[in-house]
Design a protein around this motif. Structure first.
Motif, PDB file in Angstrom:
ATOM      1  N   LEU A 117      43.020  32.113  72.739  1.00  0.00           N
ATOM      2  CA  LEU A 117      43.269  33.294  71.863  1.00  0.00           C
ATOM      3  C   LEU A 117      42.139  34.023  73.568  1.00  0.00           C
ATOM      4  CD1 LEU A 117      41.256  33.510  68.665  1.00  0.00           C
ATOM      5  CD2 LEU A 117      43.824  33.498  69.394  1.00  0.00           C
ATOM      6  N   GLN A 118      42.015  33.176  74.775  1.00  0.00           N
ATOM      7  CA  GLN A 118      40.929  33.769  75.689  1.00  0.00           C
ATOM      8  C   GLN A 118      42.604  34.430  76.515  1.00  0.00           C
ATOM      9  OE1 GLN A 118      37.538  34.540  75.946  1.00  0.00           O
ATOM     10  NE2 GLN A 118      37.948  33.348  74.161  1.00  0.00           N
ATOM     11  N   ASN A 119      43.662  33.950  77.090  1.00  0.00           N
ATOM     12  CA  ASN A 119      45.005  34.198  76.940  1.00  0.00           C
ATOM     13  C   ASN A 119      45.828  34.373  77.113  1.00  0.00           C
ATOM     14  OD1 ASN A 119      46.539  34.671  79.774  1.00  0.00           O
ATOM     15  ND2 ASN A 119      45.263  32.848  80.957  1.00  0.00           N
ATOM     16  N   ASN A 120      46.244  35.588  77.586  1.00  0.00           N
ATOM     17  CA  ASN A 120      48.194  36.529  76.833  1.00  0.00           C
ATOM     18  C   ASN A 120      48.705  36.132  77.383  1.00  0.00           C
ATOM     19  OD1 ASN A 120      49.144  38.524  74.091  1.00  0.00           O
ATOM     20  ND2 ASN A 120      49.656  39.528  77.147  1.00  0.00           N
ATOM     21  N   SER A 121      48.777  35.521  78.098  1.00  0.00           N
ATOM     22  CA  SER A 121      49.868  35.311  78.758  1.00  0.00           C
ATOM     23  C   SER A 121      50.296  33.564  78.229  1.00  0.00           C
ATOM     24  CB  SER A 121      50.365  35.199  80.460  1.00  0.00           C
ATOM     25  OG  SER A 121      48.987  34.265  80.609  1.00  0.00           O
ATOM     26  N   THR A 122      49.132  33.168  78.028  1.00  0.00           N
ATOM     27  CA  THR A 122      48.912  31.623  77.180  1.00  0.00           C
ATOM     28  C   THR A 122      49.328  31.060  76.153  1.00  0.00           C
ATOM     29  OG1 THR A 122      47.324  30.445  79.013  1.00  0.00           O
ATOM     30  CG2 THR A 122      48.198  29.562  77.134  1.00  0.00           C
ATOM     31  N   LEU A 123      48.917  32.844  74.905  1.00  0.00           N
ATOM     32  CA  LEU A 123      49.717  32.889  74.586  1.00  0.00           C
ATOM     33  C   LEU A 123      51.114  32.891  73.679  1.00  0.00           C
ATOM     34  CD1 LEU A 123      48.897  32.929  70.935  1.00  0.00           C
ATOM     35  CD2 LEU A 123      48.542  36.113  71.446  1.00  0.00           C
ATOM     36  N   GLY A 145      54.894  25.637  70.296  1.00  0.00           N
ATOM     37  CA  GLY A 145      54.816  25.142  69.737  1.00  0.00           C
ATOM     38  C   GLY A 145      55.133  25.162  68.410  1.00  0.00           C
ATOM     39  N   VAL A 146      55.982  25.706  68.333  1.00  0.00           N
ATOM     40  CA  VAL A 146      56.898  25.705  67.260  1.00  0.00           C
ATOM     41  C   VAL A 146      58.488  24.521  67.614  1.00  0.00           C
ATOM     42  CG1 VAL A 146      59.232  26.897  66.053  1.00  0.00           C
ATOM     43  CG2 VAL A 146      57.694  27.925  67.320  1.00  0.00           C
ATOM     44  N   GLY A 147      58.703  23.655  68.468  1.00  0.00           N
ATOM     45  CA  GLY A 147      59.140  22.930  68.665  1.00  0.00           C
ATOM     46  C   GLY A 147      60.540  23.111  68.581  1.00  0.00           C
ATOM     47  N   SER A 148      61.675  22.495  69.918  1.00  0.00           N
ATOM     48  CA  SER A 148      62.687  23.059  70.096  1.00  0.00           C
ATOM     49  C   SER A 148      63.507  22.121  70.267  1.00  0.00           C
ATOM     50  CB  SER A 148      62.795  25.183  69.664  1.00  0.00           C
ATOM     51  OG  SER A 148      64.544  25.101  70.538  1.00  0.00           O
ATOM     52  N   VAL A 149      64.784  21.782  70.135  1.00  0.00           N
ATOM     53  CA  VAL A 149      65.318  20.882  71.828  1.00  0.00           C
ATOM     54  C   VAL A 149      66.310  21.460  71.994  1.00  0.00           C
ATOM     55  CG1 VAL A 149      65.229  18.869  69.725  1.00  0.00           C
ATOM     56  CG2 VAL A 149      67.822  19.947  69.482  1.00  0.00           C
ATOM     57  N   ALA A 150      66.460  22.677  71.812  1.00  0.00           N
ATOM     58  CA  ALA A 150      66.792  23.615  72.443  1.00  0.00           C
ATOM     59  C   ALA A 150      67.433  24.343  73.848  1.00  0.00           C
ATOM     60  CB  ALA A 150      67.820  24.962  71.724  1.00  0.00           C
ATOM     61  N   ALA A 200      45.561  18.890  75.706  1.00  0.00           N
ATOM     62  CA  ALA A 200      46.059  18.930  77.457  1.00  0.00           C
ATOM     63  C   ALA A 200      47.178  19.768  77.394  1.00  0.00           C
ATOM     64  CB  ALA A 200      46.495  17.913  77.607  1.00  0.00           C
ATOM     65  N   VAL A 201      48.560  20.242  77.091  1.00  0.00           N
ATOM     66  CA  VAL A 201      48.903  20.827  77.182  1.00  0.00           C
ATOM     67  C   VAL A 201      48.357  22.340  77.663  1.00  0.00           C
ATOM     68  CG1 VAL A 201      51.389  22.588  76.993  1.00  0.00           C
ATOM     69  CG2 VAL A 201      51.514  19.861  76.555  1.00  0.00           C
ATOM     70  N   THR A 202      48.210  23.189  76.550  1.00  0.00           N
ATOM     71  CA  THR A 202      46.946  24.480  76.974  1.00  0.00           C
ATOM     72  C   THR A 202      46.197  24.456  78.089  1.00  0.00           C
ATOM     73  OG1 THR A 202      47.695  24.253  74.263  1.00  0.00           O
ATOM     74  CG2 THR A 202      45.778  25.871  74.901  1.00  0.00           C
ATOM     75  N   PHE A 203      45.254  23.476  77.764  1.00  0.00           N
ATOM     76  CA  PHE A 203      44.287  23.400  78.926  1.00  0.00           C
ATOM     77  C   PHE A 203      45.675  23.643  80.281  1.00  0.00           C
ATOM     78  CE2 PHE A 203      42.183  21.366  82.531  1.00  0.00           C
ATOM     79  CZ  PHE A 203      41.063  21.895  82.228  1.00  0.00           C
ATOM     80  N   ALA A 204      46.441  22.893  80.701  1.00  0.00           N
ATOM     81  CA  ALA A 204      47.147  23.166  81.660  1.00  0.00           C
ATOM     82  C   ALA A 204      48.100  24.309  81.404  1.00  0.00           C
ATOM     83  CB  ALA A 204      48.416  21.684  81.982  1.00  0.00           C
ATOM     84  N   VAL A 205      48.820  25.117  81.142  1.00  0.00           N
ATOM     85  CA  VAL A 205      48.741  26.576  81.407  1.00  0.00           C
ATOM     86  C   VAL A 205      47.624  27.486  81.300  1.00  0.00           C
ATOM     87  CG1 VAL A 205      50.537  27.749  79.945  1.00  0.00           C
ATOM     88  CG2 VAL A 205      50.987  25.205  79.652  1.00  0.00           C
ATOM     89  N   GLY A 206      46.513  27.196  80.277  1.00  0.00           N
ATOM     90  CA  GLY A 206      45.649  28.224  80.391  1.00  0.00           C
ATOM     91  C   GLY A 206      44.331  28.627  81.327  1.00  0.00           C
ATOM     92  N   VAL A 207      43.911  27.284  81.612  1.00  0.00           N
ATOM     93  CA  VAL A 207      43.314  26.649  82.847  1.00  0.00           C
ATOM     94  C   VAL A 207      43.714  26.689  84.187  1.00  0.00           C
ATOM     95  CG1 VAL A 207      41.248  25.268  83.348  1.00  0.00           C
ATOM     96  CG2 VAL A 207      41.915  26.455  80.463  1.00  0.00           C
ATOM     97  N   LEU A 208      44.600  25.932  84.035  1.00  0.00           N
ATOM     98  CA  LEU A 208      44.966  25.475  85.051  1.00  0.00           C
ATOM     99  C   LEU A 208      46.648  26.391  85.708  1.00  0.00           C
ATOM    100  CD1 LEU A 208      44.604  21.349  85.155  1.00  0.00           C
ATOM    101  CD2 LEU A 208      43.250  23.544  85.550  1.00  0.00           C
ATOM    102  N   ALA A 245      55.488  15.600  74.091  1.00  0.00           N
ATOM    103  CA  ALA A 245      55.823  17.061  75.869  1.00  0.00           C
ATOM    104  C   ALA A 245      57.355  17.402  75.861  1.00  0.00           C
ATOM    105  CB  ALA A 245      55.475  15.524  76.435  1.00  0.00           C
ATOM    106  N   ALA A 246      58.096  16.148  75.553  1.00  0.00           N
ATOM    107  CA  ALA A 246      59.327  16.591  75.654  1.00  0.00           C
ATOM    108  C   ALA A 246      59.921  18.122  74.708  1.00  0.00           C
ATOM    109  CB  ALA A 246      60.826  16.036  75.539  1.00  0.00           C
ATOM    110  N   VAL A 247      59.839  18.186  73.310  1.00  0.00           N
ATOM    111  CA  VAL A 247      59.956  19.466  72.984  1.00  0.00           C
ATOM    112  C   VAL A 247      58.812  20.369  72.100  1.00  0.00           C
ATOM    113  CG1 VAL A 247      62.259  17.796  72.925  1.00  0.00           C
ATOM    114  CG2 VAL A 247      60.605  17.705  71.100  1.00  0.00           C
ATOM    115  N   GLY A 248      57.666  19.547  71.706  1.00  0.00           N
ATOM    116  CA  GLY A 248      57.041  20.442  71.630  1.00  0.00           C
ATOM    117  C   GLY A 248      56.604  19.745  69.986  1.00  0.00           C
TER     118      GLY A 248
END
Length: 318
Positions: free
Chosen positions: A154-160, A167-172, A87-95, A237-240
């Protein structure tokens, strides 16, 4: 121990701060003091997030392991992480959304929808929703949606680029203002998990015996699914996505509490928060320059533990 770890999280980092300065930053804040600014603006938010997310992921893992009666299950087995990530990837890459706050609702919706799909698919047949069918459904749908996510990235460099860091996950770098939506959802999931503990003890004996003992199997499963969605979905949703916390902590807790889910869930809440705080502290100091994201640290620590669990002759009892 949780309190001491939280204090260490405020004091330890690339720049060590003495406890007296940390206390002064919390009680008599001076916005012209660089150390006070570091404590209040940088370390307090990541400490609070580590406590909440660690507790959420550990309790989520305990619930899923008890629910599926699979000692090696984790929050991703019911497809929650895969649904949120898609869902996050769809929001970033498509929307075209780019701000973290904008795609939070998509992550929660994706987690919820995929969890419902897993439960619906696992409920087909005369036997209803069995742990094995739910596990297989979660693995299958999770793999499929992971493939969809990769295809979009893989279809969108900015999304990548965006998803590479998320996608790594961080609380910083998180802001306390985001807790206005995250904290209530996590608290609701934790409460549902604690309330389901007694019924999960009965389900461990098998569906027939649990029903004979008066446990409401369908209600318990629905409550656990909602709790898992709230906990894992909000955490992602909050930290990956942060791996291994949900699978490690319940096992570590069962070594000294036994299989009673009331104690397992309660202690997982605290130990999960401690573990993620320690992982975050380690990530700050392990490199001479810069820091490791906490998602990488939990993976490095979790892989050996998972191997040890698999190699044990008898995995911790459920």
């Amino acid at each position: 121990m949780l309190a001491l770890t939280a204090v260490a999280s405020l004091a330890v980092g690339s720049k060590s701060i003495d406890p007296a300065t940390v206390l002064a930053a919390l009680t008599s804040y001076d916005d012209e003091n660089a150390l006070h600014l570091m404590v209040r603006e940088l370390r307090v938010p990541r400490t609070v997030y580590a406590i909440l997310i660690g507790a959420a992921l550990a309790v989520c893992g305990a619930l899923i392991q008890a629910f599926t009666r699979n000692p090696l299950a984790d929050p991703g087995i019911l497809g929650v992480n895969a649904g949120a990530s898609f869902a996050v990837t769809f929001a970033v890459g498509v929307l075209g959304f780019s701000e973290p706050g904008a795609y939070v609702p998509f992550a929660l919706a994706g987690a919820f929808v995929l969890t419902v799909l897993v439960y619906a698919l696992g409920s087909f047949g005369p036997t209803g929703a069995t742990p094995m069918k739910l596990t297989l459904s979660g693995v299958a749908l999770g793999a499929a949606f992971t493939g969809f996510t990769t295809a979009i990235v893989l279809q969108n460099n900015s999304t990548l680029q965006i998803m590479r860091f998320w996608g790594v996950g961080s609380v910083a770098g998180r802001e306390l203002e985001q807790l206005a939506w995250a904290a209530p959802l996590i608290f609701a999931g934790l409460l549902l998990g604690l309330l389901s503990a007694r019924s999960l003890n009965a389900l461990a004996l098998g569906d027939d015996l649990a029903q004979a003992l008066g446990a409401r199997i369908r209600v318990t499963r629905i409550c656990v699914i909602i709790a898992v969605t709230l906990l894992a979905g909000t955490a992602v949703a909050a930290v990956g996505p942060i791996g291994f916390v949900g699978i490690m902590i319940p096992h570590a807790v069962r070594w000294f509490t036994g299989p009673d889910q009331r104690w397992v869930i309660a202690y997982s809440l605290v130990v999960g928060a401690i573990f993620l705080l320690l992982a975050d502290i380690l990530g700050r100091v392990v490199l001479p320059n810069g820091e490791l994201r906490v998602g990488i640290v939990t993976g490095l620590l979790g892989a050996p533990v998972l191997i040890a669990l698999v190699r044990r002759r008898q995995v911790s009892g459920l």
